[in-house]
Design a protein around this motif. Structure first.
Motif, PDB file in Angstrom:
ATOM      1  N   ARG A 163      10.811  61.797 -30.965  1.00 63.89           N
ATOM      2  CA  ARG A 163       9.884  62.910 -30.771  1.00 63.89           C
ATOM      3  C   ARG A 163       8.648  62.816 -31.658  1.00 63.89           C
ATOM      4  N   THR A 164       8.379  61.630 -32.195  1.00 65.45           N
ATOM      5  CA  THR A 164       7.256  61.427 -33.111  1.00 65.45           C
ATOM      6  C   THR A 164       6.129  60.667 -32.424  1.00 65.45           C
ATOM      7  N   TRP A 165       4.897  61.093 -32.691  1.00 64.96           N
ATOM      8  CA  TRP A 165       3.737  60.285 -32.299  1.00 64.96           C
ATOM      9  C   TRP A 165       2.550  60.643 -33.174  1.00 64.96           C
ATOM     10  N   HIS A 166       1.929  59.598 -33.763  1.00 68.42           N
ATOM     11  CA  HIS A 166       0.714  59.765 -34.552  1.00 68.42           C
ATOM     12  C   HIS A 166      -0.300  58.736 -34.061  1.00 68.42           C
ATOM     13  N   PRO A 167      -1.570  59.153 -33.807  1.00 66.00           N
ATOM     14  CA  PRO A 167      -2.559  58.224 -33.231  1.00 66.00           C
ATOM     15  C   PRO A 167      -2.749  56.948 -34.043  1.00 66.00           C
ATOM     16  N   LYS A 168      -2.606  57.020 -35.380  1.00 60.17           N
ATOM     17  CA  LYS A 168      -2.813  55.846 -36.219  1.00 60.17           C
ATOM     18  C   LYS A 168      -1.509  55.131 -36.522  1.00 60.17           C
ATOM     19  N   TRP A 169      -0.469  55.867 -36.917  1.00 61.18           N
ATOM     20  CA  TRP A 169       0.775  55.270 -37.380  1.00 61.18           C
ATOM     21  C   TRP A 169       1.787  55.033 -36.272  1.00 61.18           C
ATOM     22  N   GLY A 170       1.601  55.680 -35.122  1.00 61.49           N
ATOM     23  CA  GLY A 170       2.487  55.431 -34.004  1.00 61.49           C
ATOM     24  C   GLY A 170       3.744  56.273 -34.028  1.00 61.49           C
ATOM     25  N   ARG A 171       4.785  55.725 -33.426  1.00 64.91           N
ATOM     26  CA  ARG A 171       6.023  56.464 -33.195  1.00 64.91           C
ATOM     27  C   ARG A 171       7.133  56.066 -34.166  1.00 64.91           C
ATOM     28  N   ARG A 172       7.307  54.784 -34.361  1.00 64.65           N
ATOM     29  CA  ARG A 172       8.407  54.273 -35.196  1.00 64.65           C
ATOM     30  C   ARG A 172       7.937  53.834 -36.585  1.00 64.65           C
ATOM     31  N   ARG A 173       6.679  53.381 -36.690  1.00 64.65           N
ATOM     32  CA  ARG A 173       6.218  52.780 -37.938  1.00 64.65           C
ATOM     33  C   ARG A 173       6.200  53.723 -39.139  1.00 64.65           C
ATOM     34  N   PRO A 174       5.966  55.035 -38.983  1.00 62.59           N
ATOM     35  CA  PRO A 174       6.067  55.900 -40.173  1.00 62.59           C
ATOM     36  C   PRO A 174       7.441  55.829 -40.833  1.00 62.59           C
ATOM     37  N   TYR A 175       8.481  55.720 -40.034  1.00 60.35           N
ATOM     38  CA  TYR A 175       9.839  55.631 -40.570  1.00 60.35           C
ATOM     39  C   TYR A 175      10.074  54.275 -41.230  1.00 60.35           C
TER      40      TYR A 175
END
Length: 458
Positions: A76-88
């Motif tokens: 349920r994650t999405w960030h325009p710069k960091w994406g969906r999985r990469r923040p984790y």
């Protein structure tokens, strides 16, 4: 229907597939470094063999909660710069690397156990979303190539990490002994190198790959549901647990009896080699230290076998079927663990670890492949977190109860503990062969091929 079924992801070059897989090298480096050395560290700090399982308890207890929650959140994650999985990936890599640096400076058992807990929690945070990364990025025609590359990184990371203490002593001449309460220099520098590779490998993947925006038409609805709060997420997880598909229940039982064999090996194998095979006494004894280093080297060898066998495993599974293939591989691993007690020549340990490497290659993929087609597609992340319960629960049971067995039944014999793990692996193989039913229709198998293999356990 997902838009991904209409607009398929573009094909990636080999270099791009390598870049997105490098992070797995770092994560596996961290896992195998602690698996090969934590039993030794605990005993160096004064733990008796019957205390070692309990000192591993905090990590699996936390993992029981972390794995499904992280799977739920990353879907349920999405960030325009960091994406969906990469923040984790990044959060897990940063904290895990710090824990690896501090681990060999532990001055007491409670400190080492606490750092292991932190390492396992944030290792899971980095690892869980990584399992979905391959299918997020690759089109169906490149899925196999993606997982072959992933297996290569797992085998390479594990082999180098497990061999490091031996290399630090035999190549760089760092001392492998320590006074009671201390950690040998070769183990310390191995953990420093592990921290470097964990962080830089994950950072490489984060900086060299981009993620596609979620193509699931239900994604916004999922996000709205997640805004119901922690209670809503927990409710969904428990609802999924109550409604586990039948095939998942049986495969979970196979996992439940498979993983104690691995945990008991990681708890006791290196120290069993040091004491039972080499005849060492304690951490201050050079014979013990040499034996523990050699045990770590043979663990590195089984990771190499895992990588090589993973290249031919798909063809074997196609010929024999997944359940038969997995059952035979588990038998190979069981024979490897049980036969350690018969070793008189140290080099025979490589033959024992060949069987373990074959089993590990199958454990990394076949249980998840057998789940193909049985899980709801919109809840893959949650169900993979639940499936990992049956990896974590055996470790919790072993941590709570195996100390009593070591004291009262096994007389603190580390080799008997390793052999018992092999016996449980045989039981897992029997359950797998007798009770798992595979799909009979060829088109059903092809349609679900590798559908959930992005969630393979590392």
């Amino acid at each position: 229907m997902s838009l991904k079924t209409i607009f398929e992801n573009p094909k990636l070059t080999l270099a791009q597939i390598i870049n997105m897989s490098v992070g797995f090298f770092g994560i596996q480096f961290g896992w195998d470094l602690q698996r090969a050395n934590m039993g030794r560290i605990y005993e160096n700090l004064g733990a008796n063999p019957d205390q070692v399982p309990l000192l591993f308890l905090a990590a699996p207890l936390t993992g029981l909660l972390v794995q499904p929650i992280v799977g739920y959140l990353s879907d349920r994650t999405w960030h325009p710069k960091w994406g969906r999985r990469r923040p984790y990936f990044m959060i897990g890599a940063i904290v895990s690397s710090i824990a690896l640096i501090f681990m060999p400076h532990s001055s007491a058992l409670w400190m080492a156990a606490g750092l292991l807990w932190i390492l396992d929690v944030f290792g899971n945070i980095a690892m869980e979303p990584f399992r979905a990364f391959v299918t997020d990025k690759l089109p169906d025609s490149q899925i196999n190539r993606g997982f072959i590359m992933q297996s290569m990184m797992i085998g390479l990371g594990g082999s180098v990490a497990s061999a490091l203490p031996w290399l630090m002593n035999n190549v760089f001449s760092l001392t492998n002994t320590a006074e009671p309460g201390g950690i040998p220099e070769n183990v310390k520098f191995s953990f420093y190198i592990g921290a470097f590779f964990f962080f830089t490998a994950v950072l490489w993947t984060v900086l060299t790959t981009k993620e596609y925006p979620p193509q699931d038409v239900d994604f916004k609805e999922k996000v709205r549901e997640s805004n119901k709060g922690f209670g809503g997420g927990v409710s969904e997880i428990f609802n999924a647990l109550r409604n586990m598909p039948k095939r998942m229940q049986i495969v979970s039982l196979v996992q439940f009896f498979t993983w104690p064999g691995l945990f008991l090996m990681w708890f006791y194998y290196t120290t069993a080699v040091a004491v039972n095979v080499f005849g060492g006494k304690d951490a201050a004894d050079p014979v013990y230290a040499h034996g523990a280093d050699f045990g770590s080297l043979t663990l590195a060898y089984y990771s190499v076998i895992t990588f090589l066998f993973a290249l031919v495993l798909p063809k074997i599974a196609d010929a024999l079927g997944r359940k038969t293939t997995h059952a035979l591989c588990l038998i190979c691993g069981a024979i490897g663990l049980i036969s350690v007690a018969w070793v008189h020549d140290k080099n025979m340990l490589y033959l024992c670890m060949t069987g373990v490497g074959i089993a590990w290659a199958s454990i990394l993929s076949m249980p998840y492949a057998m789940l193909s087609g049985s899980l709801p597609k919109d809840k893959i992340g949650i169900y993979m977190g639940i499936f990992n319960f049956f990896i974590v629960l055996p470790e919790i049971i072993a941590s709570l109860g195996f100390g009593w067995l070591m004291r009262n039944v096994l007389n603190n014999d580390r080799l008997l503990a390793v052999q018992l793990g092999g016996g449980l692996m045989i039981l897992a193989a029997v359950i797998c062969y007798l009770f798992i039913r595979e799909p009979k229709k060829t088109d059903e198998i092809l349609a679900s091929k590798l559908e959930v293999e992005e969630n393979r356990s590392v």
